[in-house]
Write a protein that holds these residues in place. Sequence first.
Motif, PDB file in Angstrom:
ATOM      1  N   ASP A 245       9.895   2.349  -6.518  1.00  0.00           N
ATOM      2  CA  ASP A 245       8.519   2.657  -6.123  1.00  0.00           C
ATOM      3  C   ASP A 245       7.948   1.252  -5.318  1.00  0.00           C
ATOM      4  O   ASP A 245       7.139   1.648  -4.724  1.00  0.00           O
ATOM      5  N   GLU A 246       8.523   0.208  -5.809  1.00  0.00           N
ATOM      6  CA  GLU A 246       7.823  -0.919  -5.201  1.00  0.00           C
ATOM      7  C   GLU A 246       8.008  -0.980  -3.735  1.00  0.00           C
ATOM      8  O   GLU A 246       7.169  -1.647  -3.029  1.00  0.00           O
ATOM      9  N   ARG A 247       9.219  -0.368  -3.232  1.00  0.00           N
ATOM     10  CA  ARG A 247       9.755  -0.750  -1.821  1.00  0.00           C
ATOM     11  C   ARG A 247       8.436   0.325  -1.053  1.00  0.00           C
ATOM     12  O   ARG A 247       8.467   0.089   0.203  1.00  0.00           O
ATOM     13  N   THR A 248       7.984   1.445  -1.734  1.00  0.00           N
ATOM     14  CA  THR A 248       7.013   2.073  -0.644  1.00  0.00           C
ATOM     15  C   THR A 248       5.462   1.751  -0.927  1.00  0.00           C
ATOM     16  O   THR A 248       4.629   2.311  -0.122  1.00  0.00           O
ATOM     17  N   TYR A 249       5.446   0.631  -1.588  1.00  0.00           N
ATOM     18  CA  TYR A 249       3.878   0.383  -2.139  1.00  0.00           C
ATOM     19  C   TYR A 249       3.331  -0.520  -0.616  1.00  0.00           C
ATOM     20  O   TYR A 249       2.047  -0.419  -0.477  1.00  0.00           O
ATOM     21  N   GLY A 250       4.098  -1.323  -0.064  1.00  0.00           N
ATOM     22  CA  GLY A 250       3.460  -2.286   0.979  1.00  0.00           C
ATOM     23  C   GLY A 250       2.578  -3.361   0.070  1.00  0.00           C
ATOM     24  O   GLY A 250       2.737  -3.545  -0.992  1.00  0.00           O
ATOM     25  N   ARG A 251       2.038  -4.430   0.907  1.00  0.00           N
ATOM     26  CA  ARG A 251       1.327  -5.320   0.633  1.00  0.00           C
ATOM     27  C   ARG A 251       0.076  -4.901  -0.186  1.00  0.00           C
ATOM     28  O   ARG A 251      -0.640  -4.139   0.615  1.00  0.00           O
ATOM     29  N   VAL A 252      -0.390  -5.124  -1.388  1.00  0.00           N
ATOM     30  CA  VAL A 252      -1.443  -4.788  -2.024  1.00  0.00           C
ATOM     31  C   VAL A 252      -2.700  -5.477  -1.294  1.00  0.00           C
ATOM     32  O   VAL A 252      -2.845  -6.509  -0.837  1.00  0.00           O
ATOM     33  N   ARG A 253      -3.838  -4.622  -1.181  1.00  0.00           N
ATOM     34  CA  ARG A 253      -4.950  -4.919  -0.007  1.00  0.00           C
ATOM     35  C   ARG A 253      -6.132  -5.347  -1.139  1.00  0.00           C
ATOM     36  O   ARG A 253      -7.050  -5.849  -0.219  1.00  0.00           O
ATOM     37  N   VAL A 254      -6.100  -5.348  -2.325  1.00  0.00           N
ATOM     38  CA  VAL A 254      -7.233  -5.797  -2.968  1.00  0.00           C
ATOM     39  C   VAL A 254      -7.118  -7.243  -3.439  1.00  0.00           C
ATOM     40  O   VAL A 254      -5.770  -7.765  -3.521  1.00  0.00           O
ATOM     41  N   PRO A 255      -7.978  -8.027  -3.507  1.00  0.00           N
ATOM     42  CA  PRO A 255      -7.844  -9.440  -3.893  1.00  0.00           C
ATOM     43  C   PRO A 255      -6.963  -9.385  -5.327  1.00  0.00           C
ATOM     44  O   PRO A 255      -7.083  -8.776  -6.182  1.00  0.00           O
ATOM     45  N   LEU A 256      -5.799 -10.462  -5.304  1.00  0.00           N
ATOM     46  CA  LEU A 256      -4.919 -10.414  -6.233  1.00  0.00           C
ATOM     47  C   LEU A 256      -4.971 -12.003  -6.697  1.00  0.00           C
ATOM     48  O   LEU A 256      -4.793 -12.843  -5.965  1.00  0.00           O
ATOM     49  N   LEU A 257      -4.912 -12.081  -8.107  1.00  0.00           N
ATOM     50  CA  LEU A 257      -4.729 -13.630  -8.737  1.00  0.00           C
ATOM     51  C   LEU A 257      -3.628 -13.163  -9.653  1.00  0.00           C
ATOM     52  O   LEU A 257      -3.338 -12.295 -10.187  1.00  0.00           O
ATOM     53  N   ALA A 258      -2.411 -14.245  -9.425  1.00  0.00           N
ATOM     54  CA  ALA A 258      -1.595 -14.565 -10.287  1.00  0.00           C
ATOM     55  C   ALA A 258      -1.577 -15.704 -11.223  1.00  0.00           C
ATOM     56  O   ALA A 258      -1.744 -16.899 -10.601  1.00  0.00           O
TER      57      ALA A 258
END
Length: 309
Positions: A245-258
């Motif tokens: 599934d991750e291969r299909t997502y592309g880069r997340v477009r919302v602000p992301l904090l890790a």
Amino acid sequence: MTTVGPLGDTTLAHSLDGGFSSRHADVNGVRLHYVEGGDGEGDPLFLLGGWPQTWWQWNKVMPALARRRRVIAVDLRGMGSSSKPEGGYDKRTMAHDVHALAEHLGLTRVGVAGHDIGAMVAYAHAALFPEATSRVCLLDVPHPDEGWTAFSLLPRPDQHVDPGHGNPAGPYLWWFAFNQVRGLPERLLEGRSRLLGDWLFDYMAEDPASIGEHSRQVYAHAYSGADAVRAGNGWYQAFTADIADERTYGRVRVPLLALGGDRSNHAFLKELMPSKGTDVRVVEIADCGHYLPEEQPEAVVSALESFLR
């Protein structure tokens, strides 16, 4: 899980400042348990936990977060007092669960913070429902990707394989393989989950005492039954599907904090996460192992509030 008694959800929810209460909702074909409280003008915040814990892992941060916003701590599919179906433990389906719960609550846009398995679900939620996700925070774990297929079954020479030594070279993830086995873990751990929980907390926390006796009892109670062990293992057995599934997502477009513990996964996240989103921040939590909300709750609240504002 029971809802009453010292380890019950109702009692636990009422023990927290912020007007928290224990509730259930039937959404996306599953019955989810969640604990809700707080108010304020900030976007509502969903908190998603990990293995082998429950919503209670957020108990040290929920009252502070609830001063500015509505806070909903969710027992994911298979966790705690949520139902434990035979399937649906891929993180895409679990993200649909969370989105359906938000819709059930009349929420069109939410922040999502997840730890461990919950971080994987939070990432999937942001990837699948960017318009419904204001911001997303991952605590110490990313979503499974192709790199996970390279994890070694054997520890490296510099990896400690028992508690009490710290994990300077990263933990030896033997339970990733153990949890793939079907049928046997339930038989081994039914009524004995405290043994596994104590080992993991002592191995992966910089300060094991930060996860106290009462919390350890809560988690052991939640995973004492064979169905609970089976369901928790299901999250791991779905990793192959999650990678696809991750291969299909592309880069997340919302602000992301890790957020990563300096004695855990911060270095790994700092290297990995910039490739996973278009607006990514990676923050180190000092003097901390894997269990960020319990080991360093004040630092987690500070980082979350700064990000959410």
